[in-house]
Design a protein around this motif. Structure first.
Motif, PDB file in Angstrom:
ATOM      1  N   PHE A 147      59.737 -12.772  22.792  1.00 36.71           N
ATOM      2  CA  PHE A 147      59.950 -12.653  21.342  1.00 36.71           C
ATOM      3  C   PHE A 147      59.296 -13.836  20.608  1.00 36.71           C
ATOM      4  CE2 PHE A 147      63.639  -9.707  22.129  1.00 36.71           C
ATOM      5  CZ  PHE A 147      63.257  -8.716  21.246  1.00 36.71           C
ATOM      6  N   GLU A 148      59.498 -15.038  21.146  1.00 40.20           N
ATOM      7  CA  GLU A 148      58.954 -16.229  20.483  1.00 40.20           C
ATOM      8  C   GLU A 148      57.432 -16.247  20.529  1.00 40.20           C
ATOM      9  OE1 GLU A 148      62.048 -19.785  20.441  1.00 40.20           O
ATOM     10  OE2 GLU A 148      61.437 -19.302  22.498  1.00 40.20           O
ATOM     11  N   ASP A 149      56.894 -15.856  21.671  1.00 38.23           N
ATOM     12  CA  ASP A 149      55.456 -15.786  21.871  1.00 38.23           C
ATOM     13  C   ASP A 149      54.818 -14.807  20.867  1.00 38.23           C
ATOM     14  OD1 ASP A 149      53.157 -16.367  23.404  1.00 38.23           O
ATOM     15  OD2 ASP A 149      53.354 -14.417  24.417  1.00 38.23           O
ATOM     16  N   LEU A 150      55.458 -13.654  20.687  1.00 40.68           N
ATOM     17  CA  LEU A 150      54.938 -12.649  19.755  1.00 40.68           C
ATOM     18  C   LEU A 150      55.017 -13.159  18.318  1.00 40.68           C
ATOM     19  CD1 LEU A 150      56.495  -9.421  21.337  1.00 40.68           C
ATOM     20  CD2 LEU A 150      54.095 -10.127  21.403  1.00 40.68           C
ATOM     21  N   GLN A 151      56.062 -13.924  18.037  1.00 40.60           N
ATOM     22  CA  GLN A 151      56.188 -14.477  16.688  1.00 40.60           C
ATOM     23  C   GLN A 151      55.059 -15.484  16.413  1.00 40.60           C
ATOM     24  OE1 GLN A 151      59.745 -17.010  15.505  1.00 40.60           O
ATOM     25  NE2 GLN A 151      60.002 -15.258  14.151  1.00 40.60           N
ATOM     26  N   ARG A 152      54.787 -16.325  17.387  1.00 38.49           N
ATOM     27  CA  ARG A 152      53.689 -17.295  17.228  1.00 38.49           C
ATOM     28  C   ARG A 152      52.347 -16.599  17.052  1.00 38.49           C
ATOM     29  NH1 ARG A 152      56.289 -20.417  20.957  1.00 38.49           N
ATOM     30  NH2 ARG A 152      55.239 -19.319  22.654  1.00 38.49           N
ATOM     31  N   LYS A 153      52.098 -15.588  17.873  1.00 37.70           N
ATOM     32  CA  LYS A 153      50.790 -14.922  17.850  1.00 37.70           C
ATOM     33  C   LYS A 153      50.618 -13.995  16.648  1.00 37.70           C
ATOM     34  CE  LYS A 153      49.795 -14.776  22.809  1.00 37.70           C
ATOM     35  NZ  LYS A 153      50.294 -14.085  24.024  1.00 37.70           N
ATOM     36  N   LEU A 154      51.688 -13.287  16.293  1.00 39.04           N
ATOM     37  CA  LEU A 154      51.555 -12.204  15.313  1.00 39.04           C
ATOM     38  C   LEU A 154      52.283 -12.478  14.002  1.00 39.04           C
ATOM     39  CD1 LEU A 154      52.209  -9.275  17.848  1.00 39.04           C
ATOM     40  CD2 LEU A 154      49.989 -10.212  17.178  1.00 39.04           C
ATOM     41  N   GLY A 155      53.058 -13.564  13.950  1.00 43.20           N
ATOM     42  CA  GLY A 155      53.771 -13.899  12.716  1.00 43.20           C
ATOM     43  C   GLY A 155      54.905 -12.953  12.376  1.00 43.20           C
ATOM     44  N   ILE A 156      55.436 -12.274  13.384  1.00 47.05           N
ATOM     45  CA  ILE A 156      56.523 -11.317  13.138  1.00 47.05           C
ATOM     46  C   ILE A 156      57.808 -12.063  12.760  1.00 47.05           C
ATOM     47  CG2 ILE A 156      57.947  -9.497  14.166  1.00 47.05           C
ATOM     48  CD1 ILE A 156      55.713  -9.003  16.161  1.00 47.05           C
ATOM     49  N   ALA A 157      58.534 -11.526  11.795  1.00 46.66           N
ATOM     50  CA  ALA A 157      59.864 -12.056  11.468  1.00 46.66           C
ATOM     51  C   ALA A 157      60.899 -11.238  12.231  1.00 46.66           C
ATOM     52  CB  ALA A 157      60.120 -11.952   9.972  1.00 46.66           C
TER      53      ALA A 157
END
Ligand SMILES: Nc1ncnc2c1ncn2[C@@H]1O[C@H](COP(=O)(O)OP(=O)(O)O)[C@@H](O)[C@H]1O
Ligand SMILES: [Mg+2]
Length: 341
Positions: free
Chosen positions: A197-207
């Motif tokens: 989840f954290e990795d995807l947030q860093r890469k894609l800016g997902i909230a």
């Protein structure tokens, strides 16, 4: 986002005074005036005991459940004002991941079909484009493309959750609502999925609107945390600040009752006395008053409004003046008062 003149344009999801009840004759007041914002790229955790209204809040925030009252804006659009068809297309911007990947993935569908589904519904992509996107998002989620034509039953719980997350991010949503998404997983697998989840947030800016009853998970992933009690948010603020210095007695009780042996609790472990009131009663005054060791008469009579100070909100009459400073507010050993019942 829609309006660069709007200072609140960074707010991805704005929920204002949300109310949801179930049943007609015997009403359940599941969500009772909830307000919060999720900003672009951040993680807001929604925490509370079972039955406190977390899932209903999440569903109503995406209008999967119709709220009785209140307003939801997703990317600046009031969801009550968008037509059904447009609401469907708004959903590509906000997707959900659920607790149980066993029941949330159709066992008769291949991984390809499962992850491709939101792309069929929400985009005009060709078959080849969809396939390419499916391979891409599975890759982002650590699932090899070799598994495309397998079925959910062939995967472990952790792998299934990766597949569910790949499906959720396929349409490139700005917001993912994760409802107890790691609660069913063993600790080591849980950490892997939290890292994803954290990795995807860093890469894609997902909230993320990250729903959990686990304070350890909150501490690990959430920038801000909202504490729910009986259909209301009693405290909200930056996670580190709320954990270091909780303002609401319920938050304190939750933190003190936490089974965390690494934390020095000064030899005193205060647990929460009494049972949570039944959400079929609309409690007069503060919903926590019956279990609160600091409650005074005012607490049983008047529902405390949520007060915001320096980015922190708390709904407590005694906020910041707990114990000694309030006359008559010594911990009483907490006899549930039964007031209002
Ligand atoms: N579909 C429903 N019909 C009737 N009552 C419901 C429904 N969904 C939730 N509730 C009730 O609403 C309250 C809040 O439930 P829920 O939002 O699932 O809490 P949480 O996710 O925090 O455990 C509970 O009392 C629950 O029993
Ligand atoms: Mg729930």
């Amino acid at each position: 986002m829609s309006d660069p003149q709007n200072p609140r344009a960074a707010a991805l999801l704005e929920v204002e005074d949300l109310h949801v009840t179930f049943g007609r004759k015997h009403k359940t007041y599941a969500v009772n005036g909830v307000s919060f914002t999720v900003n672009a790229g951040e993680t807001l955790a929604l925490v509370g005991e079972s039955g406190s209204g977390k899932s209903t809040t999440a569903r109503a925030a995406l209008h999967l459940e119709t709220p009785d009252r209140g307003r939801v804006r997703l990317m600046g659009r009031d969801l009550a004002e968008v037509r059904t068809r447009e609401l469907r297309s708004m959903r590509r911007h906000a997707q959900m991941v659920f607790q149980d990947p066993y029941s949330s993935l159709d066992p008769s569908m291949t991984i390809m079909r499962i992850v491709e589904e939101p792309l069929r519904v929400h985009t005009a992509m060709s078959r080849d484009e969809r396939r390419e996107r499916v391979v891409e998002v599975l890759g982002l989620c650590g699932v090899p493309a070799a598994h495309l034509h397998r079925f959910p039953g062939e995967f472990s719980g952790g792998q299934r959750q990766r597949i569910a997350i790949a499906r959720a991010i396929a349409t490139n949503p700005e917001l993912v609502v994760a409802d107890e998404a790691v609660s069913a997983l063993d600790v080591s697998i849980r950490n892997q999925i939290l890292n994803l989840f954290e990795d995807l947030q860093r890469k894609l800016g997902i909230a993320y609107l990250f729903i959990t009853h686990d304070l350890g998970v909150v501490e690990q992933v959430a920038h801000r945390v909202a504490i729910m009690y009986l259909g209301r948010i009693v405290e909200l603020g930056p996670t580190a600040e709320v954990f270091a210095e909780p303002r609401h007695p319920y938050t304190r009780a939750l933190l003190d009752a936490r089974p965390d042996l690494t934390r020095d609790v000064g030899g005193v472990r205060q647990t929460i006395q009494g049972d949570p009131p039944d959400p079929t009663d609309l409690v007069q005054g503060c919903a926590f008053a019956g279990r609160c060791p600091y409650a005074v008469d005012l607490c049983r009579e008047v529902t405390p409004a949520s007060i915001e100070i320096d980015g922190r909100e708390s709904a407590c009459h005694l906020d910041g003046r707990l114990v000694a400073e309030v006359p008559g507010a010594e911990p009483s050993g907490a006899e549930p008062s039964g007031a209002g019942r």
